[in-house]
Design an enzyme around this catalytic site. Structure first.
Site, short mmCIF file in Angstrom:
data_model
loop_
_atom_site.label_atom_id
_atom_site.label_comp_id
_atom_site.label_asym_id
_atom_site.label_seq_id
_atom_site.Cartn_x
_atom_site.Cartn_y
_atom_site.Cartn_z
N ARG A 1 -6.62 -7.82 -11.73
CA ARG A 1 -7.31 -9.01 -12.25
C ARG A 1 -8.68 -8.59 -12.76
NH1 ARG A 1 -8.30 -8.97 -6.53
NH2 ARG A 1 -10.51 -8.50 -6.29
N HIS B 1 -16.30 -6.34 4.66
CA HIS B 1 -15.41 -6.25 3.50
C HIS B 1 -15.74 -7.25 2.39
CE1 HIS B 1 -13.22 -3.32 5.77
NE2 HIS B 1 -13.15 -4.16 6.78
N GLU C 1 -3.60 7.38 7.75
CA GLU C 1 -4.47 8.15 6.87
C GLU C 1 -5.50 8.90 7.67
OE1 GLU C 1 -6.39 5.59 4.02
OE2 GLU C 1 -4.59 5.46 2.77
N LYS D 1 0.80 -1.23 0.00
CA LYS D 1 0.00 0.00 0.00
C LYS D 1 0.84 1.28 0.00
CE LYS D 1 -4.39 -1.30 2.20
NZ LYS D 1 -4.34 -2.75 2.10
C1 MV4 Z 1 -10.58 3.67 4.72
C2 MV4 Z 1 -11.81 3.98 5.36
C3 MV4 Z 1 -11.94 5.23 5.88
N1 MV4 Z 1 -10.92 6.11 5.82
N2 MV4 Z 1 -9.61 4.58 4.67
C4 MV4 Z 1 -11.46 -0.96 4.07
C5 MV4 Z 1 -10.68 -1.98 3.29
C6 MV4 Z 1 -9.61 -1.25 2.60
N3 MV4 Z 1 -9.57 -1.58 1.21
C7 MV4 Z 1 -9.87 0.20 2.81
N4 MV4 Z 1 -10.96 0.31 3.72
C8 MV4 Z 1 -11.31 1.51 4.24
N5 MV4 Z 1 -10.36 2.47 4.18
C9 MV4 Z 1 -9.80 5.76 5.21
N6 MV4 Z 1 -8.80 6.65 5.17
C10 MV4 Z 1 -12.81 3.02 5.39
C11 MV4 Z 1 -12.57 1.78 4.84
C12 MV4 Z 1 -13.65 0.86 4.88
C13 MV4 Z 1 -14.25 0.40 3.70
C14 MV4 Z 1 -13.80 0.78 2.43
C15 MV4 Z 1 -14.39 0.32 1.28
C16 MV4 Z 1 -15.47 -0.55 1.38
C17 MV4 Z 1 -15.93 -0.96 2.61
C18 MV4 Z 1 -15.33 -0.50 3.77
C19 MV4 Z 1 -15.81 -0.91 5.01
C20 MV4 Z 1 -15.21 -0.44 6.15
C21 MV4 Z 1 -14.13 0.43 6.08
#
Ligand code: MV4
Length: 671
Positions: free
Chosen positions: A297, A235, A200, A116
């Protein structure tokens, strides 16, 4: 173009790839594990090669076995599907070393997006917006706390090697920082072998919006617009749609451009998805989206993009992998209408979405057409096993606008009929019917926020359901009686009739159902012309109808009604549009008579425990004689002899656990 490809995957995605390959005249080779010898993807492919036992680590994750299979079959290229080896850079390299084409991106592009922090730095250099924060090398706790203070609370700590929400900690104040940091580091080290984290700004109302990109080996790259995948549970995506509701055109353009830049800076080739997080605290705004990660993918949810663009993304993948240029330029691509995908899972929402293992005794999907598409890897009679993802199908609907697509989704979900395993269809219907979803009030907290609306308490069967069940049982008995009469010398014998007015003088019967803990005992009157009257809790219902191949077409008090009916012994599943009810028929007259196997081998009708063996090997038995008692689903099921004969083999003893379909004993019938 390739003449033959191997698909290094299983289930619906293997079937999906085979479909397009076939349409292009490309021969297909499937691979399969012990558990998948009879699977749909194996049946669909032109040929199939066994690669190992059921566990994925011994089959679908075995790069060596798959490369050997590709070599042996004469395939020129390998499609990895999604999951398994699809984002494994070493696999891509090993294929190349073996002279095979990986239908996916270069190994270097997979690696560039693997961590990341490094990916974020790369994106910043390409002017792709990233969430404000710190993603440098300094991992000192005091330094990181200082960075967090500068970012401003709440802050999100993410393990750089993490994924799927693992190694993530939200921190709301300085006092909580040290413990959360230690936790994220521990999880990163334990799960991904890397304790490094990044910080972040935590976005309190995020939407997950991703852009489909495509690049060829000639330096061309385009995007195929966005998908909104905000409706997730732990997720795991539940509903995906395209385009994103209420997306301002300026934002779509900015995101598309950023995604194409992201692909270009890593030298991407093939199908990819750039995931963004949009901060929707003030609605969707062109300056409030940030790069999250790139999936190198084809994705599970690619069909919604296909539906709104009219393109076949697997065909694009094959062309690009064969060295052809992209089929279309950016200016040729347009959004048409709206598509929504629902993932249909064998899981039980009432039990914390626990996977539901078992045989798909009934599997009836909605009719496909211009508005409805079903991508699946299983057929009626197949089993959901503990070895693989319990997804049954992806249901994709399309219509001119979102409201119309949502109506298509509700109708299609409502016509699904699945028995044998629990499914999330009721949950999906509640989602599709929710006013906040209709209003597109979306963010990643949607399911949690409306949990109470989406997971209603189990509803007891109402009189209508009991009437359908009773009618189904009566019609089944009549059918069985007609079959008996057809096989007997006197087909007009009154004894062959299953109607109460012949079996007993009074012209009525009593049916006893158990609905969970509730006893539902109802009187059934046999009326002229084949109709029946069922006395329920709220009154009587006159019912007649037809039962064909598990489908019950009924008229209840003059109203037409349809349901699926599946009977496993005394276990009855009534599949009404959008709701299914499971009832147990308590009726001594039926004891055991549905549990008989066919031919000489007797199979367990459901998973359970043998509690009693009533015969010895070598014993002569009469037709219908009880042989074994199986305890399953808190009920005892008698296994009875299908015909007179001799017990030639007993495979199990009292106390043994058996899985569904296991041969329990064998009978020589002398036929
Ligand atoms: C975040 C966020 C809030 N703020 N980053 C969850 C998995 C990963 N791919 C990134 N994720 C998140 N990152 C910041 N700075 C909230 C999430 C997140 C989320 C993101 C996309 C889809 C579903 C989610 C469920 C919970 C938290």
């Amino acid at each position: 173009m390739f003449r033959k490809i191997l698909i290094a995957n299983r289930g619906e995605i293997a079937c999906r790839v085979i479909r397009t390959a076939r349409s292009m005249g490309i021969a297909t080779v499937a691979v399969y594990s012990d558990a998948d010898a009879q699977a749909r993807h194996v049946a669909m492919a032109d040929s199939a090669i066994h690669i190992g036992p059921a566990p994925v680590s011994e089959s679908y994750l075995r790069a060596d076995a798959i490369i050997e299979a590709a070599r042996a079959s004469g395939a020129e290229a390998v499609h990895p599907g999604y999951g398994f080896l699809s984002e494994n850079a070493e696999f891509a390299e090993a294929l190349a070393a073996a002279g095979l084409v990986f239908i996916g991106p270069p190994a270097s592009a997979i690696r560039a997006m693997g961590l990341k922090g490094a990916a974020k730095a790369l994106m910043e250099s390409a002017k792709v917006p990233v969430v404000p924060g710190y993603h440098g090398d300094n991992q000192d706790a005091d330094f990181l706390l200082g960075q967090a203070e500068a970012i401003g609370w709440p802050v999100l700590i993410k393990a750089v090697a993490g994924g799927g929400g693992k190694g993530m900690r939200r921190v709301d104040k300085a006092a909580d920082f040290a413990a959360a940091l230690a936790g994220a580091q521990r999880e990163g080290a334990g799960s991904f072998g890397n304790p490094k984290v990044l910080l972040e700004k935590y976005l309190v109302k995020p939407r997950h919006i991703e852009i489909q990109v495509f690049a060829d080996s000639h330096g061309n790259a385009v995007h195929l617009f966005e998908r909104d995948c905000s409706v997730q549970r732990r997720h795991q995506k539940v509903l995906e749609e395209a385009p994103a509701p209420d997306m301002p055109p300026a934002m779509r353009q900015a995101m598309g451009k950023a995604a194409v830049e992201a692909a270009k800076v890593i030298g991407y080739v093939g199908a990819g998805t750039v995931e963004f997080i949009a901060d929707v605290a003030d609605g969707l705004r062109p300056d409030r989206f940030y790069f999250m990660e790139m999936n190198t993918r084809l994705q599970v949810e690619h069909p919604v993009t296909e539906m709104i663009t009219g393109q076949d993304l697997v065909a694009w993948q094959l062309r690009v992998a064969a060295g052809e240029p992209l089929p279309l330029q950016q200016s040729d691509l347009h959004i048409q209408g709206h598509a929504i995908e629902a993932r249909i899972y064998a899981e039980d929402p009432a039990k914390g979405f626990l996977p539901s293992i078992g045989k798909l005794h009934q599997l009836r999907a909605p009719a496909e057409g211009p508005h409805v598409r079903v991508d699946t890897g299983v057929r009626e009679g197949d089993s959901v096993t503990p070895f693989y993802d319990p997804m049954i199908a992806k249901l994709i609907v399309w219509d001119a606008d979102r409201a119309a697509a949502l109506r298509q989704l509700r109708r299609a979900l409502g016509s699904y009929r699945i028995a044998g395993v629990a499914t999330n269809i009721g949950f999906l219907l509640a989602l599709a019917g929710h006013e906040a979803f209709a209003a597109a009030d979306l963010d990643t907290g949607f399911i949690e926020r409306f949990r109470a609306d989406l997971l209603p308490d189990r509803k007891p069967a109402d009189d209508q359901v009991i009437a359908m069940a009773a009618l189904g049982v009566v019609l089944q008995r009549r059918q069985a009686a007609t079959d008996t009469a057809r096989n007997s010398a006197d087909r007009y014998s009154p004894w062959a009739s299953a109607d109460g007015w012949r079996l007993n003088d009074t012209g009525f019967d009593e049916l006893h159902f158990k609905d969970g803990e509730d006893d539902r005992i109802c009187r059934v009157d046999y009326l002229a012309g084949g109709a029946i009257r069922i006395h329920g809790q709220a009154g009587a219902i006159e019912a007649r109808g037809e039962l064909t191949d598990g489908s019950l077409d009924a008229v209840l008090n003059g109203q037409r009604s349809h349901a699926g009916l599946v009977r496993q012994g005394n276990d009855l599943t009534i599949l009404c549009p959008g709701a299914s009810h499971r009832l147990l028929l308590v009726d001594p007259r039926d004891a055991g008579d549905e549990d008989v196997g066919t031919g000489g081998a007797l199979a367990a009708p459901m998973p359970g425990k043998i509690v009693q063996v009533l015969v010895a090997e070598g014993a002569a038995v009469a037709k219908g004689q009880a042989l074994m008692v199986l305890e399953a689903m808190k009920m005892e099921h008698t296994i009875a002899a299908p015909a007179a004969g001799k017990v030639s083999k007993l495979h199990y003893a009292a106390g043994d656990q058996v899985v569904e379909g296991t041969t329990l004993l064998a009978i020589e019938t002398g036929e």
